[in-house]
Scaffold this active site. Structure first.
Site, PDB file in Angstrom:
ATOM      1  CG  ASP A 453      -2.337   0.705   0.824  1.00 26.58           C
ATOM      2  OD1 ASP A 453      -2.372   1.460   0.098  1.00 26.58           O
ATOM      3  OD2 ASP A 453      -3.127   0.323   2.063  1.00 26.58           O
ATOM      4  CG  ASP A 519      -9.532   1.566  -0.806  1.00 25.03           C
ATOM      5  OD1 ASP A 519      -9.024   0.452  -0.992  1.00 25.03           O
ATOM      6  OD2 ASP A 519      -9.006   2.330   0.159  1.00 25.03           O
TER       7      ASP A 519
END
Ligand code: DGJ
Length: 721
Positions: A453, A519
């Site tokens: 990430d 997301d």
């Protein structure tokens, strides 16, 4: 003909790139597009003479060649290929070619032009490579070396390719978090359309693939040319049209002032600029997909069904909750269990612990073993979330080494983003801290994949002591780190994630195996996000997860079949607390997982296609086997249409000469719950299918049912003759 006065014809995969080098000046594109066949030197010279524009006296007497690194010294007043200066001097270039050769390359490549040049006055050497893949994809890279005394400041290197005058329309992508890669179209007007980002990553709004095409070009129609900056830091995309009739597409790295300063003998190498052409976007994308798939280390199918813990538990890591989730995951047929954020250091929420890459003894007193063992005993492999470039100021590492954090001039700390700062990975100590931490985890545990990430932009974060722009050095350090970890742990898969799809480019994809496209797991939003991500990323690399019944990022409730049918066209995963799913939901999800496992061979190897459906409420996308034997399509409705019933819709990409039987497919076997309940049943659906030649299915199309908004229907086409 000398070595520096010749034509070069790179030809592969249905694409020709013809370059001309005259008077030892940098190569100029004579043609980039459809294959021109086998042309000898005389034919190439004749072609060049035939298409050369009339020299018009302004801005220079004689012709004004615009090379793949455009130079002001030819009279060209537009964007420049190599910019920089030597203490303010020599801001322009006049490179003289000193060597040129065309070499064969191993697959997936075909041939390359390798060229050296010098600009004595500017004190620069140049190494230019123009390479073509067997799929027809082209890429260019330039290395600039300081060949004189004193420092040369590089302001930028921007390889650019011309497109013909019929490319009147531009398309590129933009977006924001939860809505990555939204297309925007605009006329190819005079002047410069520039998309430059200083985010330290491509960003949610990266131009991604800057395309120019014939008016109204679509997925299947109109010639289209596109360029991509394969760089995971700051990117620059330029489309420029001048009154001389020149239309250029350029892509490269966006450098900040002072970011690259070359001492004598030092070299700056630009990232690869990829360039693809096709009749329609599908063909242009197909060249990228084919090239990616031909790489020796391209992930081989089958791509395992993932269950990721983020939306299920966020930071609530308790062993019993996670093992129960793993049980439910195994029950529906998942094959990989990825433990997301919250397992390490003091990371009980997103305010602390980032950067301390040791398993939290408070949460996991016996380490990750009890969970890892449980997951593996269920027949799944284990994946782990990390965010290696970042720290929370409230972490052991930030307290011990505040000097490792990127800062602006004067040591000023950039404003926090998600309560975090960026570690300077160009610092050997910081780099070793992260490498050793991750390596220790990979040595101790059988970790099949890392979700990598990157949750804040680099902003003002600079290098000590003076805050010099850090993105260039940081990006190379991240590549090094990934390369080193993968070399030490062969077989390790990595997913690139940056608050969703903020770091997706073809260079990060050389060292990662999956992109977390967004997301947003809302299937309605995902239709567009996945469609436009697939401009470059084939389905097997495109992470697509089935959300909980109400998507947490949008509060939109969608039926399970819709969520599954949308996620099916990627690398399937699940992002849902399955322990809360009703038994009937789990059973249905298991059916979808089984269907994905059955069809992933096709989905992850076939040609990705889209129909040009004029009605914005509808879309049709699919995957067609390369041998034309079968295809799977999704007929998708995302809004209520102003027209019903829909007109016949093309099923693209089939073998024109074969006959196909088209039927409904997947767990959705009736129109119940999908299609409008009015009207009489649709003839061929009611008959249980229809048989038609591929040519008719593509050119005439097939009547498809009126769908409710946010519903999907799957169709299978199978060759019967
Ligand atoms: C942002 C990612 O995009 C999410 O999927 C999740 O991994 C969180 N970070 C964890 O903090």
């Amino acid at each position: 003909m000398t070595a520096v006065d010749r034509h070069v014809h790179l030809r592969a995969g249905g694409v020709s790139l013809v370059l001309a080098v005259h008077d030892a000046r940098l190569p100029v594109v004579v043609h980039w597009g459809a294959d021109l066949g086998d042309l000898d030197d005389a034919a190439l010279a004749a072609l060049e003479r035939a298409v050369a524009p009339q020299p018009f006296g302004y801005p220079v007497d004689g012709p004004m060649p615009v090379s793949v690194l455009p130079e002001a010294s030819t009279g060209w007043p537009g964007v420049r290929g190599v910019t920089g200066h030597r203490a303010g001097g020599a801001p322009t270039t006049r490179f003289v070619v000193t060597g040129l050769r065309v070499v064969d390359r191993d697959a997936p490549w075909s041939q390359a032009l390798e060229l050296t040049a010098r600009d004595e006055a500017a004190g620069l050497g140049l190494d230019l490579v123009v390479e073509q893949a067997r799929s027809g994809l082209v890429r260019l890279r330039a290395a600039v070396t300081n060949r004189a005394d004193g420092v040369h400041d590089v302001a930028g290197v921007l390889p650019a390719l011309p497109v013909p005058a019929r490319a009147t329309e531009l398309l590129d992508l933009t977006g924001h978090q939860l809505r990555e890669r939204s297309p925007q179209r605009l006329p190819f007007a005079h002047g410069r359309h520039e998309r430059t980002g200083h985010r330290g990553r491509p960003g949610f709004d990266s131009a991604f693939l800057l395309c120019a095409g014939e008016q109204g070009f679509g997925a299947r129609t109109g010639e289209v040319w596109g360029v991509h900056a394969a760089w995971s830091g700051d990117q620059r995309f330029v489309a420029e049209r001048s009154y001389h009739g020149v239309r250029l597409l350029g892509a490269g790295e966006a450098l900040a002032p002072g970011e690259v300063r070359l001492a004598p003998g030092e070299t700056y190498t630009s990232p690869w600029t990829y360039a693809t052409w096709g009749h329609g976007l599908d063909a242009a994308s197909g060249r990228v997909h084919d090239w990616l798939r031909a790489r020796p280390d391209h992930p081989a199918a089958p791509r395992p069904v993932v269950v990721n813990t983020w939306e299920a538990v966020t930071f609530d890591h308790t062993l019993s909750r996670l093992t129960a989730l793993a049980d439910a995951a195994a029950e529906v047929g998942a094959e990989r269990f990825v433990l997301d954020d919250g397992w390490f250091g003091g990371r009980r929420d997103d305010r602390a612990g980032l950067g301390d890459w040791a398993v939290s003894p408070a949460v996991y007193p016996d380490g990750l073993w009890p969970l890892v063992d449980h997951v593996r005993a269920l027949g799944m492999d284990f994946g782990l979330w990390v965010e290696p470039e970042m720290v929370n100021p409230d972490s052991d590492v930030a307290r011990a080494h505040p000097e490792w954090i990127l800062r602006a001039a004067g040591g000023r700390l950039p404003g926090p983003g998600r309560h975090q700062q960026v570690l300077n990975l160009a610092d050997p100590g910081a780099y070793a801290h992260v490498l050793d931490g991750l390596d220790a985890l990979l040595v101790e545990y059988p970790i099949a994949s890392l979700k990598w990430d990157h949750n804040r932009e680099l902003g003002e974060g600079g290098l000590p002591p003076d805050g010099r722009a850090a993105v260039h050095a940081q990006t190379h350090a991240v590549y090094r780190l990934l390369d080193e970890l993968r070399a030490r742990h062969p077989g390790l898969e990595v997913e690139t994630c940056a608050s969703g799809g903020g770091r997706v480019d073809l260079e990060i994809l050389q060292r990662t195996d999956r992109v977390w496209a967004s997301d947003s797991t809302d299937a309605h939003e995902r239709v567009g996000i996945q469609r436009w991500t697939s401009l470059l990323v084939p389905p097997e690399l495109l992470g697509a997860h089935v959300s909980s019944p109400v998507a947490p990022t949008s509060d939109r409730a969608l039926p399970l079949d819709v969520r599954c049918a949308v996620a099916l066209f990627g690398h399937l995963g699940i992002e849902w607390d399955l322990t809360e799913a009703a038994p009937a939901e789990r059973a249905r999800l298991a059916q979808w997982v089984a269907f994905y496992r059955e069809r992933r061979g096709l989905l992850h190897s076939g040609r990705v296609v889209h129909a040009d459906v004029p009605d914005p409420a509808y879309g049709l996308h699919g995957v067609v086997a390369h041998d034309g034997s079968q295809a799977l399509y999704a007929w998708v409705c995302t809004a209520s249409s102003d027209t019903w019933p829909p007109p016949a819709v093309p099923l693209p990409g089939l073998d024109a000469a074969r006959t196909y039987r088209v039927t409904l497919d997947g767990p959705i076997t009736t129109l119940e719950g999908v299609a409008a309940r009015w009207g009489v049943p649709l003839g061929w659906v009611d008959d249980g299918g229809v048989e038609l030649p591929g040519a008719l299915l593509e050119r005439v199309g097939l009547a498809l049912p009126v769908l409710f908004a946010d519903r999907v229907l799957l169709l299978r086409a199978e060759a019967v003759a």
